[in-house]
Design a protein around this motif. Sequence first.
Motif, PDB file in Angstrom:
ATOM      1  N   ALA B  68      14.159  -7.304  -3.737  1.00 32.00           N
ATOM      2  CA  ALA B  68      12.715  -7.502  -3.965  1.00 32.00           C
ATOM      3  C   ALA B  68      11.930  -7.623  -2.663  1.00 32.00           C
ATOM      4  CB  ALA B  68      12.492  -8.759  -4.799  1.00 32.00           C
ATOM      5  N   GLU B  69      12.629  -7.863  -1.570  1.00 24.32           N
ATOM      6  CA  GLU B  69      11.952  -8.239  -0.322  1.00 24.32           C
ATOM      7  C   GLU B  69      10.933  -7.207   0.163  1.00 24.32           C
ATOM      8  OE1 GLU B  69      14.639  -9.416   2.773  1.00 24.32           O
ATOM      9  OE2 GLU B  69      12.998 -10.020   4.096  1.00 24.32           O
ATOM     10  N   GLU B  70      11.348  -5.969   0.262  1.00 25.21           N
ATOM     11  CA  GLU B  70      10.468  -4.923   0.800  1.00 25.21           C
ATOM     12  C   GLU B  70       9.243  -4.733  -0.108  1.00 25.21           C
ATOM     13  OE1 GLU B  70      10.585  -3.534   3.729  1.00 25.21           O
ATOM     14  OE2 GLU B  70       8.831  -2.279   3.277  1.00 25.21           O
ATOM     15  N   THR B  71       9.467  -4.743  -1.405  1.00 23.74           N
ATOM     16  CA  THR B  71       8.362  -4.566  -2.367  1.00 23.74           C
ATOM     17  C   THR B  71       7.351  -5.701  -2.207  1.00 23.74           C
ATOM     18  OG1 THR B  71      10.001  -3.648  -3.883  1.00 23.74           O
ATOM     19  CG2 THR B  71       7.849  -4.181  -4.824  1.00 23.74           C
ATOM     20  N   ILE B  72       7.846  -6.921  -2.091  1.00 24.13           N
ATOM     21  CA  ILE B  72       6.950  -8.080  -1.955  1.00 24.13           C
ATOM     22  C   ILE B  72       6.154  -7.992  -0.650  1.00 24.13           C
ATOM     23  CG2 ILE B  72       6.864 -10.593  -1.635  1.00 24.13           C
ATOM     24  CD1 ILE B  72       9.239 -10.807  -3.567  1.00 24.13           C
ATOM     25  N   ILE B  73       6.829  -7.638   0.410  1.00 22.42           N
ATOM     26  CA  ILE B  73       6.140  -7.529   1.712  1.00 22.42           C
ATOM     27  C   ILE B  73       5.008  -6.503   1.628  1.00 22.42           C
ATOM     28  CG2 ILE B  73       6.420  -6.716   4.118  1.00 22.42           C
ATOM     29  CD1 ILE B  73       9.213  -8.087   4.065  1.00 22.42           C
ATOM     30  N   ARG B  74       5.272  -5.378   0.958  1.00 28.05           N
ATOM     31  CA  ARG B  74       4.233  -4.340   0.852  1.00 28.05           C
ATOM     32  C   ARG B  74       3.073  -4.804  -0.016  1.00 28.05           C
ATOM     33  NH1 ARG B  74       7.282   1.076  -0.641  1.00 28.05           N
ATOM     34  NH2 ARG B  74       5.182   1.949  -0.594  1.00 28.05           N
ATOM     35  N   ILE B  75       3.377  -5.480  -1.114  1.00 30.98           N
ATOM     36  CA  ILE B  75       2.298  -5.988  -1.992  1.00 30.98           C
ATOM     37  C   ILE B  75       1.419  -6.961  -1.203  1.00 30.98           C
ATOM     38  CG2 ILE B  75       1.807  -7.453  -4.018  1.00 30.98           C
ATOM     39  CD1 ILE B  75       4.304  -6.224  -5.353  1.00 30.98           C
ATOM     40  N   GLU B  76       2.086  -7.866  -0.501  1.00 27.52           N
ATOM     41  CA  GLU B  76       1.361  -8.878   0.278  1.00 27.52           C
ATOM     42  C   GLU B  76       0.465  -8.209   1.329  1.00 27.52           C
ATOM     43  OE1 GLU B  76       4.190 -11.659   1.967  1.00 27.52           O
ATOM     44  OE2 GLU B  76       2.561 -13.038   2.426  1.00 27.52           O
ATOM     45  N   ARG B  77       1.036  -7.223   2.010  1.00 28.05           N
ATOM     46  CA  ARG B  77       0.284  -6.571   3.084  1.00 28.05           C
ATOM     47  C   ARG B  77      -0.892  -5.760   2.539  1.00 28.05           C
ATOM     48  NH1 ARG B  77       4.156  -3.606   5.869  1.00 28.05           N
ATOM     49  NH2 ARG B  77       3.462  -1.569   5.182  1.00 28.05           N
ATOM     50  N   TYR B  78      -0.642  -4.958   1.513  1.00 28.26           N
ATOM     51  CA  TYR B  78      -1.711  -4.110   0.965  1.00 28.26           C
ATOM     52  C   TYR B  78      -2.843  -4.971   0.393  1.00 28.26           C
ATOM     53  CZ  TYR B  78       1.732  -0.317   1.367  1.00 28.26           C
ATOM     54  OH  TYR B  78       2.670   0.580   1.835  1.00 28.26           O
ATOM     55  N   CYS B  79      -2.470  -6.070  -0.289  1.00 25.77           N
ATOM     56  CA  CYS B  79      -3.517  -6.942  -0.870  1.00 25.77           C
ATOM     57  C   CYS B  79      -4.287  -7.665   0.242  1.00 25.77           C
ATOM     58  CB  CYS B  79      -2.899  -7.964  -1.818  1.00 25.77           C
ATOM     59  SG  CYS B  79      -2.347  -7.239  -3.356  1.00 25.77           S
ATOM     60  N   GLY B  80      -3.571  -8.087   1.259  1.00 25.33           N
ATOM     61  CA  GLY B  80      -4.221  -8.799   2.368  1.00 25.33           C
ATOM     62  C   GLY B  80      -5.157  -7.907   3.152  1.00 25.33           C
ATOM     63  N   GLU B  81      -4.718  -6.661   3.383  1.00 26.92           N
ATOM     64  CA  GLU B  81      -5.524  -5.741   4.198  1.00 26.92           C
ATOM     65  C   GLU B  81      -6.454  -4.891   3.334  1.00 26.92           C
ATOM     66  OE1 GLU B  81      -2.513  -3.515   6.236  1.00 26.92           O
ATOM     67  OE2 GLU B  81      -1.936  -5.202   7.517  1.00 26.92           O
ATOM     68  N   GLN B  82      -6.299  -4.975   2.012  1.00 24.31           N
ATOM     69  CA  GLN B  82      -7.068  -4.151   1.057  1.00 24.31           C
ATOM     70  C   GLN B  82      -6.898  -2.662   1.390  1.00 24.31           C
ATOM     71  OE1 GLN B  82      -9.997  -5.654  -1.219  1.00 24.31           O
ATOM     72  NE2 GLN B  82      -8.472  -7.260  -1.175  1.00 24.31           N
ATOM     73  N   THR B  83      -5.677  -2.297   1.658  1.00 24.81           N
ATOM     74  CA  THR B  83      -5.395  -0.885   1.948  1.00 24.81           C
ATOM     75  C   THR B  83      -4.325  -0.383   0.986  1.00 24.81           C
ATOM     76  OG1 THR B  83      -3.741  -1.577   3.564  1.00 24.81           O
ATOM     77  CG2 THR B  83      -5.920  -0.986   4.436  1.00 24.81           C
ATOM     78  N   GLN B  84      -4.254   0.917   0.821  1.00 27.59           N
ATOM     79  CA  GLN B  84      -3.264   1.582  -0.036  1.00 27.59           C
ATOM     80  C   GLN B  84      -3.168   0.920  -1.415  1.00 27.59           C
ATOM     81  OE1 GLN B  84      -0.012   3.482   1.982  1.00 27.59           O
ATOM     82  NE2 GLN B  84      -0.250   2.143   3.741  1.00 27.59           N
ATOM     83  N   LEU B  85      -4.327   0.521  -1.921  1.00 27.14           N
ATOM     84  CA  LEU B  85      -4.330  -0.193  -3.199  1.00 27.14           C
ATOM     85  C   LEU B  85      -3.857   0.705  -4.355  1.00 27.14           C
ATOM     86  CD1 LEU B  85      -7.648  -2.241  -2.768  1.00 27.14           C
ATOM     87  CD2 LEU B  85      -5.310  -3.092  -2.586  1.00 27.14           C
ATOM     88  N   HIS B  86      -3.920   2.013  -4.145  1.00 30.40           N
ATOM     89  CA  HIS B  86      -3.449   2.938  -5.190  1.00 30.40           C
ATOM     90  C   HIS B  86      -1.933   2.808  -5.409  1.00 30.40           C
ATOM     91  CE1 HIS B  86      -2.902   5.077  -1.390  1.00 30.40           C
ATOM     92  NE2 HIS B  86      -1.918   5.722  -1.979  1.00 30.40           N
ATOM     93  N   GLU B  87      -1.250   2.250  -4.416  1.00 28.78           N
ATOM     94  CA  GLU B  87       0.204   2.080  -4.545  1.00 28.78           C
ATOM     95  C   GLU B  87       0.580   0.782  -5.269  1.00 28.78           C
ATOM     96  OE1 GLU B  87       2.722   2.765  -1.181  1.00 28.78           O
ATOM     97  OE2 GLU B  87       1.344   4.237  -0.319  1.00 28.78           O
ATOM     98  N   LEU B  88      -0.430  -0.086  -5.417  1.00 30.51           N
ATOM     99  CA  LEU B  88      -0.148  -1.417  -5.999  1.00 30.51           C
ATOM    100  C   LEU B  88       0.459  -1.374  -7.405  1.00 30.51           C
ATOM    101  CD1 LEU B  88      -2.823  -4.148  -5.187  1.00 30.51           C
ATOM    102  CD2 LEU B  88      -0.398  -4.128  -4.668  1.00 30.51           C
ATOM    103  N   PRO B  89      -0.118  -0.594  -8.337  1.00 22.83           N
ATOM    104  CA  PRO B  89       0.447  -0.634  -9.700  1.00 22.83           C
ATOM    105  C   PRO B  89       1.948  -0.339  -9.725  1.00 22.83           C
ATOM    106  CG  PRO B  89      -1.648   0.532  -9.693  1.00 22.83           C
ATOM    107  CD  PRO B  89      -1.305   0.284  -8.265  1.00 22.83           C
ATOM    108  N   ALA B  90       2.371   0.664  -8.964  1.00 20.14           N
ATOM    109  CA  ALA B  90       3.806   1.017  -8.956  1.00 20.14           C
ATOM    110  C   ALA B  90       4.641  -0.096  -8.328  1.00 20.14           C
ATOM    111  CB  ALA B  90       4.010   2.321  -8.186  1.00 20.14           C
ATOM    112  N   LEU B  91       4.092  -0.691  -7.254  1.00 20.66           N
ATOM    113  CA  LEU B  91       4.832  -1.774  -6.584  1.00 20.66           C
ATOM    114  C   LEU B  91       4.949  -3.007  -7.481  1.00 20.66           C
ATOM    115  CD1 LEU B  91       3.273  -1.503  -3.000  1.00 20.66           C
ATOM    116  CD2 LEU B  91       5.656  -1.068  -3.598  1.00 20.66           C
ATOM    117  N   VAL B  92       3.831  -3.323  -8.156  1.00 25.50           N
ATOM    118  CA  VAL B  92       3.836  -4.494  -9.056  1.00 25.50           C
ATOM    119  C   VAL B  92       4.792  -4.253 -10.222  1.00 25.50           C
ATOM    120  CG1 VAL B  92       2.413  -5.778 -10.715  1.00 25.50           C
ATOM    121  CG2 VAL B  92       1.562  -5.366  -8.395  1.00 25.50           C
ATOM    122  N   GLU B  93       4.803  -3.031 -10.711  1.00 24.47           N
ATOM    123  CA  GLU B  93       5.718  -2.692 -11.814  1.00 24.47           C
ATOM    124  C   GLU B  93       7.173  -2.858 -11.355  1.00 24.47           C
ATOM    125  OE1 GLU B  93       4.976   1.187 -13.555  1.00 24.47           O
ATOM    126  OE2 GLU B  93       6.887   1.058 -14.641  1.00 24.47           O
TER     127      GLU B  93
END
Lengths: 173, 113
Positions: B68-93
């Motif tokens: 889960a580590e890499e997925t969590i790091i990416r979610i945290e980063r994208y949400c924090g920076e408000q970037t690549q938000l289009h990738e969020l649904p797949a990452l959250v899933e």
Amino acid sequence: MAKMQKIVFLIDDDPMQTQMLHDYLDDKFELVLHTYSTGEEALENLHLNPELIILDYHLMSVNKSAEDGVAILKALKEKRPEIQVVMLSGQDKIQIAVECMKHGAYDYVVKSESAFMRIENIMNNIGEHMRTTHLLKMYKRGLTIALIAIGVIIIGAVIAVKMGIATANFVVF
Amino acid sequence: MVTNLTFLNEFTRGDVSKVKKYIQMYLDMAAQKLQVIEEGMQKKDYESIKVAAHTLKSQTKYMGISVAEETIIRIERYCGEQTQLHELPALVEELTKIVLQSMDELKGVLPTL
């Protein structure tokens, strides 16, 4: 007389992290541990005189209006600069660590499986540091007293010599 | 298997009551955090998602859920920076799937301890 136990504050909004750290430190040291989920609660309890505070960087998961760890660190250092603060964080960004150290944190630990052992080592180092500081203070105090005593002896000797000379002169005349 | 209790067993030095306590805490917290993330996705509340993911980061480490580590790091980063938000649904899933599987595994482990 019963030995005074050291008081340590754990400030973290993650109950599992807090419980694990509490259990770990309780096994390793003779401490009185107080846990708080926000820094504001801990600031209200500084009268309990903690020697060490382990402070999470992110404190907003339970209470969104809670101040973050750096703001709490600043407030702690303003009120009680002598209390050692170890920052604990899920962030491994160097800038955050530098910011914490700049504001007076003793150390910065990234939350991971090795974090518990690191905190244990830091606490041992702080204990050693405090013992050394205490010894140094004692030596300084001893040295000051010795210097005062030497000063008094010298002044006494000078006075005695002068009085001796005066007495001798008086006898001569 | 996504979970690995090696760290927890070493940490507790085999104290079953502590292992059970931490697993139960994880089960309670993980369910709550998944709910926060789901609600955050609906409301586009990226700060809440970031904070929930951040908490899950250390908890999943302790349960040995390294996947889960890499997925969590990416979610945290994208949400924090408000970037690549289009990738969020797949990452959250992906994260939801991993966390739900970990919860099933740990629920299965608890009665055997």
